[in-house]
Design a protein around this motif. Structure first.
Motif, short mmCIF file in Angstrom:
data_model
loop_
_atom_site.label_atom_id
_atom_site.label_comp_id
_atom_site.label_asym_id
_atom_site.label_seq_id
_atom_site.Cartn_x
_atom_site.Cartn_y
_atom_site.Cartn_z
N ILE A 112 32.90 -65.08 5.01
CA ILE A 112 32.55 -66.45 4.64
C ILE A 112 33.81 -67.06 4.03
O ILE A 112 34.33 -66.56 3.03
N PRO A 113 34.30 -68.15 4.60
CA PRO A 113 35.47 -68.81 4.00
C PRO A 113 35.10 -69.42 2.65
O PRO A 113 34.01 -69.95 2.47
N LEU A 114 36.02 -69.32 1.69
CA LEU A 114 35.79 -69.96 0.39
C LEU A 114 35.54 -71.44 0.61
O LEU A 114 36.18 -72.08 1.45
N GLY A 115 34.57 -71.98 -0.13
CA GLY A 115 34.25 -73.40 -0.03
C GLY A 115 33.21 -73.74 1.03
O GLY A 115 32.75 -74.87 1.10
N LEU A 116 32.83 -72.75 1.85
CA LEU A 116 31.81 -72.99 2.88
C LEU A 116 30.42 -72.84 2.26
O LEU A 116 30.11 -71.79 1.67
N THR A 117 29.58 -73.83 2.39
CA THR A 117 28.21 -73.75 1.88
C THR A 117 27.35 -72.96 2.88
O THR A 117 27.40 -73.21 4.08
N VAL A 118 26.60 -72.01 2.33
CA VAL A 118 25.73 -71.16 3.15
C VAL A 118 24.31 -71.18 2.59
O VAL A 118 24.09 -71.53 1.43
N ARG A 119 23.38 -70.79 3.45
CA ARG A 119 21.98 -70.59 3.04
C ARG A 119 21.63 -69.14 3.26
O ARG A 119 21.89 -68.58 4.33
N ALA A 120 21.01 -68.56 2.25
CA ALA A 120 20.51 -67.18 2.32
C ALA A 120 18.99 -67.25 2.32
O ALA A 120 18.39 -67.76 1.37
N THR A 121 18.39 -66.77 3.39
CA THR A 121 16.94 -66.84 3.55
C THR A 121 16.35 -65.44 3.48
O THR A 121 16.76 -64.56 4.23
N GLY A 122 15.41 -65.25 2.59
CA GLY A 122 14.69 -63.98 2.46
C GLY A 122 13.28 -64.14 2.98
O GLY A 122 12.60 -65.12 2.65
N THR A 123 12.84 -63.17 3.80
CA THR A 123 11.51 -63.22 4.40
C THR A 123 10.81 -61.87 4.21
O THR A 123 11.39 -60.82 4.51
N VAL A 124 9.58 -61.91 3.75
CA VAL A 124 8.81 -60.69 3.49
C VAL A 124 8.25 -60.11 4.78
O VAL A 124 7.68 -60.84 5.60
#
Length: 162
Positions: A112-124
């Motif tokens: 992940i490049p610094l400054g890149l916005t990411v989403r982390a999705t957790g699913t049961v």
């Protein structure tokens, strides 16, 4: 200097935990009625949605979470994935119970490049009386690329008495 007790007093107490289901607790956190996780403020990520069986965190890694080789430290991937996956399990926890992570695994697909916005999705995948299992993934918000995936097993237990 701040004392541990002073900082812990800023977190939800046992009454906050015991008076809500896990889903209600997570939704109140996302809505700002309860404080978010301090580690998120430290590492640059925060919860943005909580539904039954699914929690999403968003984050933008910056310089303080780099390793000596100028890249994003692997612990950042682990911290945001542990947060979204375990909090997804929390949405399945009944009132009067809590959870803790037993183990988790992270597979980093690309840096992940610094400054890149990411989403982390957790699913049961499973939530029973004593364990919960969830998977997670980190994707770029702009590019949709998969940066990492993971899995977790959490212990579900009765909350200690207040």
């Amino acid at each position: 200097m701040m004392h541990i007790a002073e900082t812990l007093d800023q977190l939800p107490d046992m009454n906050d935990l015991q008076s809500r289901s896990g889903l209600e607790f997570m939704q109140d956190m996302v809505a700002g009625r309860l404080p978010g996780p301090p580690i998120g403020a430290t590492m640059g990520f925060w919860p943005i949605s909580a539904e039954d069986g699914c929690v999403v965190f968003e984050g933008t890694p910056e310089f303080p979470v780099t390793n000596p080789m100028r890249g994003l430290h692997g612990g950042w991937y682990g911290a945001i994935l542990d947060s979204c996956m375990a909090c997804a399990v929390m949405t399945k926890v009944p009132r009067g119970s809590v959870y803790t992570t037993l183990e988790y695994k992270v597979n980093i697909t690309r840096a992940i490049p610094l400054g890149l916005t990411v989403r982390a999705t957790g699913t049961v995948q499973h939530a029973g009386r004593s364990t919960g299992v969830a998977s997670g993934e980190i994707r770029g918000t702009e590019d949709g690329k998969l940066y990492a995936s993971g899995s977790t097993t959490c212990l579900i237990m009765k909350a200690p008495l207040a």
